[in-house]
Scaffold this active site. Structure first.
Site, mmCIF file in Angstrom:
data_model
loop_
_atom_site.group_PDB
_atom_site.id
_atom_site.type_symbol
_atom_site.label_atom_id
_atom_site.label_comp_id
_atom_site.label_asym_id
_atom_site.label_seq_id
_atom_site.Cartn_x
_atom_site.Cartn_y
_atom_site.Cartn_z
ATOM 1 N N LYS A 184 47.946 -9.520 -66.504
ATOM 2 C CA LYS A 184 46.636 -9.688 -66.933
ATOM 3 C C LYS A 184 45.702 -8.495 -67.754
ATOM 4 C CE LYS A 184 44.220 -13.021 -64.268
ATOM 5 N NZ LYS A 184 43.891 -13.262 -62.902
ATOM 6 N N ASN A 213 32.211 -21.583 -58.222
ATOM 7 C CA ASN A 213 32.449 -21.162 -56.994
ATOM 8 C C ASN A 213 33.127 -19.754 -56.558
ATOM 9 O OD1 ASN A 213 33.310 -17.544 -58.280
ATOM 10 N ND2 ASN A 213 32.969 -19.099 -60.374
ATOM 11 N N ASP A 270 35.891 -15.305 -72.873
ATOM 12 C CA ASP A 270 36.504 -14.119 -72.804
ATOM 13 C C ASP A 270 35.948 -12.866 -72.317
ATOM 14 O OD1 ASP A 270 38.494 -12.199 -70.864
ATOM 15 O OD2 ASP A 270 39.832 -13.695 -70.514
HETATM 16 N N1 CTP Z 1 36.757 -12.577 -67.457
HETATM 17 C C1 CTP Z 1 35.216 -12.386 -67.875
HETATM 18 N N2 CTP Z 1 35.335 -13.378 -68.530
HETATM 19 C C2 CTP Z 1 36.210 -14.615 -68.821
HETATM 20 C C3 CTP Z 1 37.212 -14.745 -66.977
HETATM 21 C C4 CTP Z 1 36.946 -13.401 -66.954
HETATM 22 O O1 CTP Z 1 35.619 -11.248 -68.226
HETATM 23 N N3 CTP Z 1 35.652 -16.138 -69.612
HETATM 24 C C5 CTP Z 1 36.689 -11.376 -66.712
HETATM 25 C C6 CTP Z 1 36.539 -11.328 -65.210
HETATM 26 O O2 CTP Z 1 35.700 -10.728 -64.768
HETATM 27 C C7 CTP Z 1 37.814 -9.939 -64.372
HETATM 28 C C8 CTP Z 1 39.447 -10.757 -64.693
HETATM 29 O O3 CTP Z 1 38.963 -11.203 -66.156
HETATM 30 O O4 CTP Z 1 37.341 -8.698 -64.935
HETATM 31 C C9 CTP Z 1 40.188 -11.471 -64.760
HETATM 32 O O5 CTP Z 1 38.964 -12.976 -64.351
HETATM 33 P P1 CTP Z 1 40.716 -13.809 -63.811
HETATM 34 O O6 CTP Z 1 39.914 -14.956 -63.856
HETATM 35 O O7 CTP Z 1 41.500 -14.147 -62.912
HETATM 36 O O8 CTP Z 1 41.003 -14.199 -64.750
HETATM 37 P P2 CTP Z 1 41.233 -15.611 -65.899
HETATM 38 O O9 CTP Z 1 42.054 -14.985 -67.344
HETATM 39 O O10 CTP Z 1 40.662 -16.581 -65.804
HETATM 40 O O11 CTP Z 1 43.086 -15.339 -65.324
HETATM 41 P P3 CTP Z 1 44.205 -16.511 -64.222
HETATM 42 O O12 CTP Z 1 44.306 -17.481 -65.537
HETATM 43 O O13 CTP Z 1 44.151 -16.149 -63.044
HETATM 44 O O14 CTP Z 1 42.535 -17.648 -63.653
#
Ligand code: CTP
Length: 406
Positions: free
Chosen positions: A342, A216, A310
């Protein structure tokens, strides 16, 4: 504020005139010191007219008893700014060489020093320059990272001098002076001594086969700036970085990883931490990579995705949960609503939300919202360094306050 401005010899020296103009406009005093190299690009007359100050060029000008001595000159300012700082000047500073007025002042000063390097991309990325930068940071000098972009020499990459307002903001921030934006807050020096701060930054790469990855656009700049600001405030900082091409901030322990699984393992291994700031743009999905290169002739690959761990949600539920857990939310729409959801869903204390529909990813500025249990606090647009400083200042306030976390 009084700024002693040392102008090195590079094409970016022409921006020194604009920088002086901006400092003056904001009510600051500037005393220019022009190196022999700098004098090839800008004249003492221009600088003197804009600064409304004498311009110093030679150590021997100062020999006269009635003139200001070099020790005095180096200490009458509130901050010494080197802009542009050439590779040569940085090398001399790192080695403690004092063979002209500028380098002698830099060795003699007891004031904060800020350098704004500008040079060809290869010169900037050269291990010798990076070694010197690491040394200068370890010596307590603030380094304003050069911008990426097209250069006067025709090459492309990091090495460009940031715009004068950014150089001015970073310089004033270093001395805690009121800066162009009231949003900029200088973290209290040493306020985080004894605290371990964990930061994740950059993208993750999920391999498809031995040569291809799912990636990304995260540059890692915001996370690195936060790690740097935390270290400057005295914290022990562990920075877990995905694949980025950024130098390690001074005083920061960096662990490089590639995939989300590796990042999750590195985070777990780095615990316990008092504060975790998860800035990384972690891939939500991975595929089981093919052990051999996928061939075009075999047609479009059918990639079977499985979820990545996550890291934020796992950390929130862990017995080792840091006292203050901060996540980031990169959103392209309904920024505050999505980030508020979130924060609750992932169990974070705070979410720093930003709108990434523009050129935030890879850019030098950021406009964020601090989302806490109390709601949304929108911050003014600022450089990523200024956002980092403000976040660290807020963390300091929170962990030193007697009140429960919000
Ligand atoms: N994050 C994480 N591990 C993941 C995905 C995200 O620790 N596998 C953390 C990121 O470092 C950030 C926060 O979660 O601090 C939000 O990340 P984001 O990508 O916006 O969250 P997602 O849950 O992936 O939400 P979206 O549906 O918007 O992609």
């Amino acid at each position: 504020m009084k700024i002693l401005l040392i102008i090195g010899g590079g094409i970016a020296a022409y921006k020194a005139s604009e920088l002086i103009r901006q400092f003056r406009k904001a009510g600051h005093q500037v005393t220019p010191v022009l190196t022999a190299g700098g004098a090839h690009f800008v004249t003492p007359m221009t600088l003197a007219a804009l600064a409304e100050s004498p311009v110093y060029t030679s150590l021997w000008d100062l020999k006269d008893e009635r003139e200001m001595g070099h020790i005095q000159l180096s200490r009458t300012a509130d901050v010494v700014l080197v802009c542009p700082a050439t590779a040569d000047l940085l090398a001399k500073m790192a080695a403690g060489v004092a063979d002209d007025l500028a380098t002698t002042l830099l060795l003699a000063t007891d004031k904060p020093v800020v350098v704004a390097p500008a040079m060809n991309v290869r010169m900037w990325l050269h291990p010798a320059t990076q070694r010197n930068i690491a040394q200068l940071k370890a010596d307590g000098i603030t380094v304003i990272d050069p911008d990426d972009g097209a250069m006067a020499c025709g090459e492309f990459g990091p090495g460009r001098l940031p715009d004068p307002p950014d150089v001015m903001a970073a310089t004033l921030l270093r001395i805690g002076a009121s800066s162009p934006s009231p949003a900029l807050v200088n973290p209290v020096a040493d306020a985080l001594i004894g605290h371990h701060i964990l930061v994740t930054a950059g993208p993750t790469h999920e391999p498809i086969d031995p040569v291809r990855v799912i990636a990304n656009r995260s540059s890692g700049k915001q996370g690195f700036a936060i790690a740097a600001a935390a270290a400057q405030a005295g914290a022990r900082v562990t920075l877990i970085a995905g694949p980025v091409s950024l130098p390690t901030p001074g005083g920061v322990a960096r662990i490089d990883v590639e995939t989300a699984d590796q990042m999750a393992a590195a985070v777990e291994a780095a615990l316990p931490a008092d504060v975790a700031i998860l800035v990384a743009a972690v891939a939500d999905w991975k595929v089981t990579p093919s052990p051999v290169k996928l061939k075009k002739g075999d047609g479009p690959p059918a990639l079977a995705f499985s979820p990545n761990p996550d890291i934020l949600a796992t950390l929130a539920a862990s017995p080792d949960r840091p006292r203050l857990l901060i996540g980031f939310a990169a959103e392209t729409n309904d920024v505050v609503a999505n980030a508020t959801d979130k924060r609750r869903r992932k169990g974070a204390d705070w979410i720093i939300a930003n709108d990434v529909s523009g050129d935030v990813m890879g850019g030098s500025h950021n406009q964020v919202h601090l989302i806490t249990a109390d709601g949304d606090d929108p911050w003014e647009v600022a450089t990523k360094e200024a956002v980092a400083a403000r976040l660290i200042a807020h963390i300091i306030q929170t962990i030193h306050a007697k009140t429960p976390l919000t």
